[in-house]
Write a protein that holds these residues in place. Structure first.
Motif, short mmCIF file in Angstrom:
data_model
loop_
_atom_site.label_atom_id
_atom_site.label_comp_id
_atom_site.label_asym_id
_atom_site.label_seq_id
_atom_site.Cartn_x
_atom_site.Cartn_y
_atom_site.Cartn_z
N GLU A 55 0.83 -1.21 0.00
CA GLU A 55 0.00 0.00 0.00
C GLU A 55 0.86 1.26 0.00
OE1 GLU A 55 -4.17 -1.01 2.18
OE2 GLU A 55 -2.43 -0.87 3.48
N CYS A 101 -7.56 -3.97 2.32
CA CYS A 101 -6.51 -3.34 1.51
C CYS A 101 -7.11 -2.28 0.60
CB CYS A 101 -5.78 -4.40 0.69
SG CYS A 101 -4.41 -3.77 -0.30
N THR A 102 -6.46 -1.13 0.52
CA THR A 102 -6.96 -0.04 -0.32
C THR A 102 -6.69 -0.29 -1.80
OG1 THR A 102 -4.89 1.18 0.04
CG2 THR A 102 -6.73 1.66 1.52
#
Length: 262
Positions: A55, A101-102
């Motif tokens: 990320e 999770c982005t």
């Protein structure tokens, strides 16, 4: 492939997780095949570190997770299943770091995904599977209520019939059946799984990372109980943001020029 810690992260006590970045895509491989990639506390900690690293890397546009050996993930250790919230949340941390999770995420499911391993697979945005893949909730069969947000994640992906069949009646699905029921994108040959997973990301590798993060966030919001107008307002705000970005301006101008030249 490099072990977790090589260049990207500090060297772990054990290489239970392998990590690499290829063509702007991060690959996490659970690497405990003798234990069918069981989610031990140490393995979960390493997954959390990997996801954070992916990320934070400005060049990484998506994340793929898979398992080494014949299993995707056999779930948590039964001895860790105690009526203790802190212990359960530690077990959850590995798959929840991927579920939250982005980045856009892909589960490359090479074999059985059982219990918490099933959670990890359904927590990803897209699943690409092999004929050897198998989705096995296993919760009720062990006398356990589903955990880790499984009921919510499965209902986002599947209709009531599929979700109820899997969770209430302890039915499992093969990779082919998962595709037929909309739980996976497609089934591929085992020796082509990672190649297919990376190929799936081809269209986004050169896109601005912020655009992908914002689109995923809006997609998540759209999956809730929002009204059409609420999502329309969110999308319009984000679309205005994207139009003002250099990538969009250049792409739009190039398309206008291409059309004009015909």
């Amino acid at each position: 492939m490099v072990s977790l810690g090589q260049e990207k992260l500090k060297e772990p006590s054990m290489s239970l997780v392998l990590f690499e970045v290829r063509d702007n895509i991060a690959l996490i491989t659970m690497n405990n095949p003798d234990k069918r990639n069981m989610l031990t506390i140490e393995l979960c900690k390493q997954i959390v570190d990997c996801v954070a690293q992916a990320e934070q890397d400005p060049e990484v546009k998506a994340l793929i997770v898979t398992g080494n050996g014949r299993a995707f993930c056999a779930g948590g250790q039964l001895k860790d299943l105690t009526p203790n919230r802190e212990t359960l949340e530690t077990i959850y941390s590995g798959f929840l770091s991927i579920a939250n999770c982005t980045l856009p995420t892909i589960a490359a499911v090479n074999g059985p995904a059982v219990g918490a391993g099933f959670n990890m697979a359904v927590g990803c945005d897209v699943r690409i599977v092999t004929e050897q893949a198998r989705f096995e909730p296993r919760f009720c069969g062990l006398g356990l209520h589903p955990g880790g947000g499984n009921t919510w994640m499965l209902r986002q992906l599947a209709n009531w019939n599929t979700a109820a069949g899997m969770l209430l009646f302890s039915q499992s699905l093969s990779g082919t059946e998962a595709v037929e029921k909309g739980l996976a994108w497609k089934s591929v040959a085992a020796d082509q799984l990672l190649e297919e997973a990376f190929a799936f990301t081809a269209n986004i590798r050169d896109l601005p990372k912020e655009l992908l993060l914002r689109t995923k966030q809006t997609l998540r919001q759209a999956g809730g109980t929002n009204s059409h107008k609420e999502i329309l307002d969110i999308e319009t705000t984000e679309q205005i943001w994207s139009i003002n970005q250099p990538y969009a301006r250049d792409s739009i101008d190039a398309m206008i020029e291409k059309i004009s030249s015909k």
